[in-house]
Design a protein around this motif. Structure first.
Motif, PDB file in Angstrom:
ATOM      1  N   LEU A 140      11.198 -14.495  -9.689  1.00 29.27           N
ATOM      2  CA  LEU A 140      10.914 -13.244 -10.515  1.00 29.27           C
ATOM      3  C   LEU A 140      10.470 -12.237  -9.568  1.00 29.27           C
ATOM      4  CD1 LEU A 140       9.602 -16.039 -12.451  1.00 29.27           C
ATOM      5  CD2 LEU A 140       9.538 -14.015 -14.173  1.00 29.27           C
ATOM      6  N   VAL A 141      11.146 -11.051  -9.891  1.00 27.47           N
ATOM      7  CA  VAL A 141      11.121  -9.791  -8.976  1.00 27.47           C
ATOM      8  C   VAL A 141       9.629  -9.223  -9.541  1.00 27.47           C
ATOM      9  CG1 VAL A 141      11.737  -7.511  -8.421  1.00 27.47           C
ATOM     10  CG2 VAL A 141      13.424  -9.433  -8.361  1.00 27.47           C
ATOM     11  N   SER A 142       8.497  -9.188  -8.841  1.00 22.10           N
ATOM     12  CA  SER A 142       7.437  -8.619  -9.247  1.00 22.10           C
ATOM     13  C   SER A 142       7.298  -7.344  -8.233  1.00 22.10           C
ATOM     14  CB  SER A 142       6.120  -9.542  -8.980  1.00 22.10           C
ATOM     15  OG  SER A 142       5.003  -9.044  -9.333  1.00 22.10           O
ATOM     16  N   SER A 143       5.941  -6.892  -7.846  1.00 18.03           N
ATOM     17  CA  SER A 143       5.779  -5.806  -7.130  1.00 18.03           C
ATOM     18  C   SER A 143       4.437  -5.605  -6.602  1.00 18.03           C
ATOM     19  CB  SER A 143       5.955  -4.533  -8.097  1.00 18.03           C
ATOM     20  OG  SER A 143       5.807  -3.202  -7.257  1.00 18.03           O
ATOM     21  N   GLY A 144       4.340  -5.262  -5.260  1.00 20.24           N
ATOM     22  CA  GLY A 144       2.979  -5.156  -4.686  1.00 20.24           C
ATOM     23  C   GLY A 144       2.220  -4.025  -5.471  1.00 20.24           C
ATOM     24  N   THR A 145       2.608  -3.343  -6.492  1.00 25.10           N
ATOM     25  CA  THR A 145       1.751  -2.352  -7.307  1.00 25.10           C
ATOM     26  C   THR A 145       0.946  -3.049  -8.210  1.00 25.10           C
ATOM     27  OG1 THR A 145       3.404  -2.378  -9.036  1.00 25.10           O
ATOM     28  CG2 THR A 145       3.719  -0.522  -6.940  1.00 25.10           C
ATOM     29  N   HIS A 146       1.157  -4.307  -8.310  1.00 29.54           N
ATOM     30  CA  HIS A 146       0.303  -5.171  -9.221  1.00 29.54           C
ATOM     31  C   HIS A 146      -1.031  -5.469  -8.623  1.00 29.54           C
ATOM     32  CE1 HIS A 146       0.451  -8.566  -6.422  1.00 29.54           C
ATOM     33  NE2 HIS A 146      -0.527  -9.348  -7.095  1.00 29.54           N
ATOM     34  N   ASP A 147      -1.315  -5.190  -7.313  1.00 27.75           N
ATOM     35  CA  ASP A 147      -2.366  -5.282  -6.438  1.00 27.75           C
ATOM     36  C   ASP A 147      -3.078  -4.094  -6.304  1.00 27.75           C
ATOM     37  OD1 ASP A 147      -4.512  -6.108  -4.666  1.00 27.75           O
ATOM     38  OD2 ASP A 147      -3.202  -7.149  -3.304  1.00 27.75           O
ATOM     39  N   PRO A 148      -4.364  -3.930  -6.931  1.00 27.30           N
ATOM     40  CA  PRO A 148      -5.245  -2.541  -6.994  1.00 27.30           C
ATOM     41  C   PRO A 148      -5.693  -2.435  -5.582  1.00 27.30           C
ATOM     42  CG  PRO A 148      -6.442  -4.551  -8.010  1.00 27.30           C
ATOM     43  CD  PRO A 148      -4.946  -4.805  -7.794  1.00 27.30           C
ATOM     44  N   LEU A 149      -5.712  -3.315  -4.703  1.00 31.23           N
ATOM     45  CA  LEU A 149      -6.403  -2.992  -3.505  1.00 31.23           C
ATOM     46  C   LEU A 149      -5.363  -2.435  -2.332  1.00 31.23           C
ATOM     47  CD1 LEU A 149      -8.451  -6.165  -2.690  1.00 31.23           C
ATOM     48  CD2 LEU A 149      -9.172  -4.015  -3.651  1.00 31.23           C
ATOM     49  N   LYS A 150      -4.001  -2.597  -3.070  1.00 30.26           N
ATOM     50  CA  LYS A 150      -2.936  -1.795  -1.920  1.00 30.26           C
ATOM     51  C   LYS A 150      -2.731  -0.515  -2.539  1.00 30.26           C
ATOM     52  CE  LYS A 150      -0.285  -6.021  -0.794  1.00 30.26           C
ATOM     53  NZ  LYS A 150       1.128  -6.453  -0.692  1.00 30.26           N
ATOM     54  N   ARG A 151      -2.512   0.375  -1.448  1.00 26.07           N
ATOM     55  CA  ARG A 151      -2.426   1.831  -1.589  1.00 26.07           C
ATOM     56  C   ARG A 151      -1.036   2.165  -1.801  1.00 26.07           C
ATOM     57  NH1 ARG A 151      -6.206   4.615   3.298  1.00 26.07           N
ATOM     58  NH2 ARG A 151      -8.113   3.522   2.597  1.00 26.07           N
ATOM     59  N   THR A 152      -0.478   1.865  -2.973  1.00 24.39           N
ATOM     60  CA  THR A 152       0.819   2.132  -3.391  1.00 24.39           C
ATOM     61  C   THR A 152       1.011   3.517  -4.221  1.00 24.39           C
ATOM     62  OG1 THR A 152       0.567   1.234  -5.593  1.00 24.39           O
ATOM     63  CG2 THR A 152       1.170  -0.379  -3.766  1.00 24.39           C
ATOM     64  N   GLY A 153       0.046   4.165  -4.576  1.00 22.97           N
ATOM     65  CA  GLY A 153       0.274   5.548  -5.180  1.00 22.97           C
ATOM     66  C   GLY A 153       0.253   5.252  -6.634  1.00 22.97           C
ATOM     67  N   MET A 154       0.136   4.077  -7.230  1.00 21.37           N
ATOM     68  CA  MET A 154       0.199   3.585  -8.562  1.00 21.37           C
ATOM     69  C   MET A 154      -1.245   3.234  -9.247  1.00 21.37           C
ATOM     70  SD  MET A 154       3.679   3.691  -9.408  1.00 21.37           S
ATOM     71  CE  MET A 154       4.009   2.614 -10.784  1.00 21.37           C
ATOM     72  N   PRO A 155      -1.235   3.443 -10.389  1.00 21.65           N
ATOM     73  CA  PRO A 155      -2.445   3.044 -10.939  1.00 21.65           C
ATOM     74  C   PRO A 155      -2.713   1.565 -11.015  1.00 21.65           C
ATOM     75  CG  PRO A 155      -1.074   3.634 -12.786  1.00 21.65           C
ATOM     76  CD  PRO A 155      -0.398   4.293 -11.505  1.00 21.65           C
ATOM     77  N   ALA A 156      -3.819   1.097 -11.057  1.00 22.74           N
ATOM     78  CA  ALA A 156      -4.261  -0.476 -10.962  1.00 22.74           C
ATOM     79  C   ALA A 156      -3.730  -0.847 -12.208  1.00 22.74           C
ATOM     80  CB  ALA A 156      -5.666  -0.796 -10.809  1.00 22.74           C
ATOM     81  N   PRO A 157      -3.274  -2.187 -12.466  1.00 20.66           N
ATOM     82  CA  PRO A 157      -2.926  -2.863 -13.955  1.00 20.66           C
ATOM     83  C   PRO A 157      -4.268  -3.026 -14.500  1.00 20.66           C
ATOM     84  CG  PRO A 157      -2.656  -4.352 -12.073  1.00 20.66           C
ATOM     85  CD  PRO A 157      -3.212  -3.189 -11.415  1.00 20.66           C
ATOM     86  N   ASN A 251       7.029  -2.391   4.573  1.00 24.07           N
ATOM     87  CA  ASN A 251       7.256  -2.586   3.121  1.00 24.07           C
ATOM     88  C   ASN A 251       7.641  -1.314   2.324  1.00 24.07           C
ATOM     89  OD1 ASN A 251       7.190  -4.726   1.494  1.00 24.07           O
ATOM     90  ND2 ASN A 251       5.679  -4.132   0.113  1.00 24.07           N
ATOM     91  N   VAL A 252       8.289  -0.315   3.133  1.00 25.00           N
ATOM     92  CA  VAL A 252       9.169   0.657   2.369  1.00 25.00           C
ATOM     93  C   VAL A 252      10.532   0.094   3.010  1.00 25.00           C
ATOM     94  CG1 VAL A 252       9.820   2.811   2.201  1.00 25.00           C
ATOM     95  CG2 VAL A 252       7.319   2.171   2.463  1.00 25.00           C
ATOM     96  N   ASN A 253      11.400  -0.417   2.050  1.00 30.51           N
ATOM     97  CA  ASN A 253      12.702  -1.173   2.389  1.00 30.51           C
ATOM     98  C   ASN A 253      14.025  -0.086   2.013  1.00 30.51           C
ATOM     99  OD1 ASN A 253      11.134  -3.029   3.875  1.00 30.51           O
ATOM    100  ND2 ASN A 253      10.848  -3.962   1.841  1.00 30.51           N
ATOM    101  N   THR A 254      15.073  -0.434   2.514  1.00 30.67           N
ATOM    102  CA  THR A 254      16.315  -0.182   1.900  1.00 30.67           C
ATOM    103  C   THR A 254      16.503  -1.091   0.898  1.00 30.67           C
ATOM    104  OG1 THR A 254      17.570  -1.303   3.464  1.00 30.67           O
ATOM    105  CG2 THR A 254      16.991   0.929   4.292  1.00 30.67           C
ATOM    106  N   VAL A 255      17.497  -0.889   0.086  1.00 30.25           N
ATOM    107  CA  VAL A 255      17.947  -1.765  -0.998  1.00 30.25           C
ATOM    108  C   VAL A 255      18.615  -3.099  -0.007  1.00 30.25           C
ATOM    109  CG1 VAL A 255      19.177  -2.134  -3.021  1.00 30.25           C
ATOM    110  CG2 VAL A 255      18.270   0.020  -2.680  1.00 30.25           C
ATOM    111  N   ARG A 256      19.153  -2.827   0.751  1.00 36.28           N
ATOM    112  CA  ARG A 256      20.046  -3.836   1.258  1.00 36.28           C
ATOM    113  C   ARG A 256      19.064  -4.783   2.042  1.00 36.28           C
ATOM    114  NH1 ARG A 256      25.241  -2.917   4.833  1.00 36.28           N
ATOM    115  NH2 ARG A 256      26.023  -2.517   2.463  1.00 36.28           N
TER     116      ARG A 256
END
Length: 324
Positions: A140-157, A251-256
């Motif tokens: 399953l493709v999840s995302s590091g944005t699920h983690d509120p301790l990571k600075r992803t620029g996204m709001p915490a779940p 952890n900023v990657n190209t699609v490839r």
């Protein structure tokens, strides 16, 4: 390299991460029969033709799947069982949506981010379990944005009663829809992890099959179609400016790059016994503390069974055991 022909299903395999994953699998091993599962038949056919040309691998086909429709998911599972494909080895739950312009709904009336990203894949994986080989794999493709301790620029779940996630009450909210939409996305990615861990546990307890279930964080992949509901300016930044970050930030990657890492979770023999784990690219890491809340995982499972009308999941797992 696999010793026999086996089928790999990739949802959303017509573009982006799913396409690159399909390409890597097809290039590395001619024994894999790749099924591109997506709702747009024309786009899927174009992607399959392109993959065949790029990889010189002819065993690539398409099958219609709309994850926003429970009926379509059931039809997909039924149609797949009737096809003369090699045994089902792997399911890659890759397709995902994010909406920040307004609230979107699935054909069954669920909020679309939760409905597609979690409920659609929940039903699909459960319906396909009995058709999977003894040593199959689900990713399953999840995302590091699920983690509120990571600075992803996204709001915490914010995980609440899954029925509220499916049928949100918006009447009392004063928050911007863009913030609400991004939070729905991060929450759906947290749900992907709850589902991963709960399904991995249930398979170990209820079936003799060695089907592994793992989650994958592809990292930020600027330029993909995930920003389709963003403003024109933000879509421009996402497509043309942010890709430069792949040269400087972890952890900023190209699609490839991410596609190759995702493919490894399907094909690499070192993961034969790996289950209930979380990968950031090719590296196994711990997911957020919140993601290991077993009570939340069980509540999500129970509600998902009811929302998707999956009659009896234990029966599904028992049937899977009978066919092993």
């Amino acid at each position: 390299m696999s010793q026999r022909k086996q089928t790999v299903i990739i949802t959303g395999g017509n573009s982006g991460l799913g396409y690159e994953c399909a390409k890597k699998i097809a290039m590395d091993d001619k024994n894999y029969f790749v099924v591109i599962a997506c709702r747009n038949g024309a786009k899927a056919k174009k992607a399959a033709d392109s993959l065949i040309q790029e990889t010189n691998h002819t065993n690539i086909t398409t099958l219609e799947l709309d994850l926003s429709s429970l009926a379509s998911i059931r039809n997909f599972a039924s149609n797949f069982s009737k096809m003369d494909y090699p045994p089902l080895y792997a399911l890659v739950c890759n397709a995902g949506v994010q909406f920040i312009d307004k609230t979107h709904y699935t054909k069954d009336g669920f909020e679309a981010t939760f409905g597609v990203n979690h409920l659609g894949h929940f039903l699909l994986a459960n319906l396909l379990l009995e058709q999977m080989t003894h040593s199959g794999r689900i990713v399953l493709v999840s995302s590091g944005t699920h983690d509120p301790l990571k600075r992803t620029g996204m709001p915490a779940p914010v995980f609440v009663d899954p029925r509220i996630l499916a049928y949100p009450d918006q009447s009392s909210s004063n928050e911007a829809i863009s913030l609400i939409g991004r939070r729905r996305y991060t929450t759906s990615k947290l749900c992907n992890l709850y589902f991963t861990y709960e399904l991995a546990d249930r398979i170990k307890q209820q079936t003799e099959k060695n089907i592994t279930v793992n989650a994958f964080d592809p990292g930020m992949m600027p330029g993909t179609g995930l920003a389709q509901s963003y403003t024109p300016f933000m879509r421009f930044v996402w497509k043309y400016i942010l890709p430069a970050l792949t040269l400087f930030y972890p952890n900023v990657n190209t699609v490839r790059q991410s596609g190759n890492a995702l493919a490894a979770l399907v094909t690499d023999s070192k993961h034969n016994q790996t289950t209930g784990k979380y990968f950031e690219g090719k590296k196994e890491i711990k997911s957020s503390e919140l993601s290991y809340n077993k009570g939340n995982g069980k509540r999500l499972w129970k509600a998902s069974v009811e929302l998707t009308k999956l009659i009896n999941t234990e029966t599904v797992l028992e049937e899977s055991n009978k066919h092993s």
